[in-house]
Design a protein around this motif. Sequence first.
Motif, PDB file in Angstrom:
ATOM      1  N   PHE A 263       7.712 125.512  17.969  1.00  0.00           N
ATOM      2  CA  PHE A 263       7.344 124.717  19.154  1.00  0.00           C
ATOM      3  C   PHE A 263       7.390 123.122  18.618  1.00  0.00           C
ATOM      4  O   PHE A 263       6.791 122.632  17.833  1.00  0.00           O
ATOM      5  N   VAL A 264       8.247 122.458  19.537  1.00  0.00           N
ATOM      6  CA  VAL A 264       8.618 120.894  19.039  1.00  0.00           C
ATOM      7  C   VAL A 264       8.010 120.160  20.064  1.00  0.00           C
ATOM      8  O   VAL A 264       8.500 120.103  21.212  1.00  0.00           O
ATOM      9  N   GLU A 265       6.950 119.358  19.584  1.00  0.00           N
ATOM     10  CA  GLU A 265       6.467 118.092  20.684  1.00  0.00           C
ATOM     11  C   GLU A 265       7.683 117.146  20.725  1.00  0.00           C
ATOM     12  O   GLU A 265       7.468 116.157  19.726  1.00  0.00           O
ATOM     13  N   THR A 266       8.320 116.875  21.687  1.00  0.00           N
ATOM     14  CA  THR A 266       9.348 115.860  21.738  1.00  0.00           C
ATOM     15  C   THR A 266       9.774 115.628  23.258  1.00  0.00           C
ATOM     16  O   THR A 266       9.549 116.534  23.959  1.00  0.00           O
ATOM     17  N   ASP A 267      10.702 114.647  23.346  1.00  0.00           N
ATOM     18  CA  ASP A 267      11.513 114.536  24.626  1.00  0.00           C
ATOM     19  C   ASP A 267      12.952 114.926  24.513  1.00  0.00           C
ATOM     20  O   ASP A 267      13.573 114.716  25.136  1.00  0.00           O
ATOM     21  N   LEU A 268      13.381 115.280  23.418  1.00  0.00           N
ATOM     22  CA  LEU A 268      14.646 116.001  22.981  1.00  0.00           C
ATOM     23  C   LEU A 268      15.089 117.196  23.631  1.00  0.00           C
ATOM     24  O   LEU A 268      14.165 117.877  24.043  1.00  0.00           O
ATOM     25  N   GLY A 269      16.122 117.398  24.454  1.00  0.00           N
ATOM     26  CA  GLY A 269      16.542 118.543  24.776  1.00  0.00           C
ATOM     27  C   GLY A 269      16.902 119.698  23.970  1.00  0.00           C
ATOM     28  O   GLY A 269      17.054 119.595  22.805  1.00  0.00           O
ATOM     29  N   PRO A 270      17.012 120.883  24.434  1.00  0.00           N
ATOM     30  CA  PRO A 270      17.349 122.023  23.364  1.00  0.00           C
ATOM     31  C   PRO A 270      18.646 121.834  22.581  1.00  0.00           C
ATOM     32  O   PRO A 270      18.537 122.283  21.606  1.00  0.00           O
ATOM     33  N   ASP A 271      19.468 121.311  23.300  1.00  0.00           N
ATOM     34  CA  ASP A 271      20.757 120.982  22.736  1.00  0.00           C
ATOM     35  C   ASP A 271      20.657 120.172  21.420  1.00  0.00           C
ATOM     36  O   ASP A 271      21.230 120.168  20.436  1.00  0.00           O
ATOM     37  N   ALA A 272      19.998 118.996  21.655  1.00  0.00           N
ATOM     38  CA  ALA A 272      19.553 117.999  20.660  1.00  0.00           C
ATOM     39  C   ALA A 272      18.975 118.642  19.634  1.00  0.00           C
ATOM     40  O   ALA A 272      19.233 118.340  18.081  1.00  0.00           O
ATOM     41  N   LEU A 273      17.919 119.653  19.790  1.00  0.00           N
ATOM     42  CA  LEU A 273      17.155 120.245  18.832  1.00  0.00           C
ATOM     43  C   LEU A 273      18.018 121.171  17.843  1.00  0.00           C
ATOM     44  O   LEU A 273      17.835 121.218  16.790  1.00  0.00           O
ATOM     45  N   GLN A 286      11.719 125.611  20.775  1.00  0.00           N
ATOM     46  CA  GLN A 286      11.200 125.209  22.127  1.00  0.00           C
ATOM     47  C   GLN A 286      10.666 123.741  22.165  1.00  0.00           C
ATOM     48  O   GLN A 286       9.690 123.500  21.671  1.00  0.00           O
ATOM     49  N   PRO A 287      11.351 122.725  22.960  1.00  0.00           N
ATOM     50  CA  PRO A 287      10.838 121.534  23.301  1.00  0.00           C
ATOM     51  C   PRO A 287       9.826 121.687  24.104  1.00  0.00           C
ATOM     52  O   PRO A 287       9.810 122.322  25.283  1.00  0.00           O
ATOM     53  N   VAL A 288       8.701 120.772  23.955  1.00  0.00           N
ATOM     54  CA  VAL A 288       7.382 120.749  24.800  1.00  0.00           C
ATOM     55  C   VAL A 288       7.087 119.370  24.789  1.00  0.00           C
ATOM     56  O   VAL A 288       7.090 118.589  23.883  1.00  0.00           O
ATOM     57  N   THR A 289       6.760 119.065  25.940  1.00  0.00           N
ATOM     58  CA  THR A 289       6.102 117.838  26.352  1.00  0.00           C
ATOM     59  C   THR A 289       4.852 117.555  25.400  1.00  0.00           C
ATOM     60  O   THR A 289       4.572 116.248  24.869  1.00  0.00           O
TER      61      THR A 289
END
Length: 346
Positions: A263-273, A286-289
């Motif tokens: 679980f990644v707190e970021t504004d990056l999208g799934p593809d960028a992660l 999973q990017p989460v706000t």
Amino acid sequence: MIEPTQNHTFVPETVHKRDVFSETISGHLAEDPQCKVVLRKLDGVPVWVRPVAWFLARKEIRGLRAVAGIDGVPQLLRVDQVGLLRTWTEGTPLQLAKPDDPEWFRDAKRLLRDMRRRGVTHNDVAKPQNWLRTPDGFAAVIDFQLASVHRRKGKMFRVMAREDLRHLLKQKRAFAPHLLTASEKAMLARKSLPSRIWMATGKRLYNFVTRRLMNWSDSEGLEDRLTKDGAAVVETLQAHAAVNDVVLCAYALPAQGIGIYAFVETDLGPDALRALVPPTQAELLQPVTSLPRRQDGTVRQDALQLIATNRLDELELLTANDPALANAMAPIIANRLNLTDRVLKT
């Protein structure tokens, strides 16, 4: 009681699980928003597995039709090319409810007895998650995919009915051993001949295939996987300026062992992660706000672990009296990436 008809219109809300045989989605009826229902969706399964998926579905359809009207079983509402629609059964799974009162077990016996009178054996009540404790304290049973409807109540029927009862007594031994009678203890000690044959042959083969060949275990290797790949995943992600925080959870990979869910707190999208971390290091990203946190700022890893292992029933109990946590978890639940029903025991 709702009248079964093809005219029922299903409004989906939450995907509970997804496997190769079906997708289970809860929602409500368009004509009655207060009526919660469940769709076992079959139209999206791969062509090669469709015959098996519909074989299991037909067993469930036949079983639900046979037990219609019995208190404590779902009601079949609609069957079409999409799948089968049934009523939602409100209740807490047995492994969470942990009933220790005689009333629940007395009602569970009544339920099996009513099914037996209709010539129906469930064949999957060994799983505590298939038993529910309803809000008013009664017993309910779900998931009729392996149920059998017997035209004749011969020896095989009697054996299978006895096994249903014996598996209920195993639940009683697990959650309320003080309630077991002498005759119930004796029954638990005497497995039927088919059960003994299965334990000596089929069960061993099943364990060998799933645990050795397929590496499908509940917790074996969990710590090794997090230790081996976890530190590198966290280091890589936190090195990116757009990443605020990372939480790793382990979950069971069907037929593949242990997976890592980040679980990644970021504004990056799934593809960028995914460009930062390969699937060999972390299967799910999973990017989460915003990660859920306690008042002292620590992350609610307990809640995230329930999402990682798709244990929504337990998550609902965890957030029931915590509106702030429920609100924080809602968008994470809606976008969760693991939809299997394999429970990881840690």
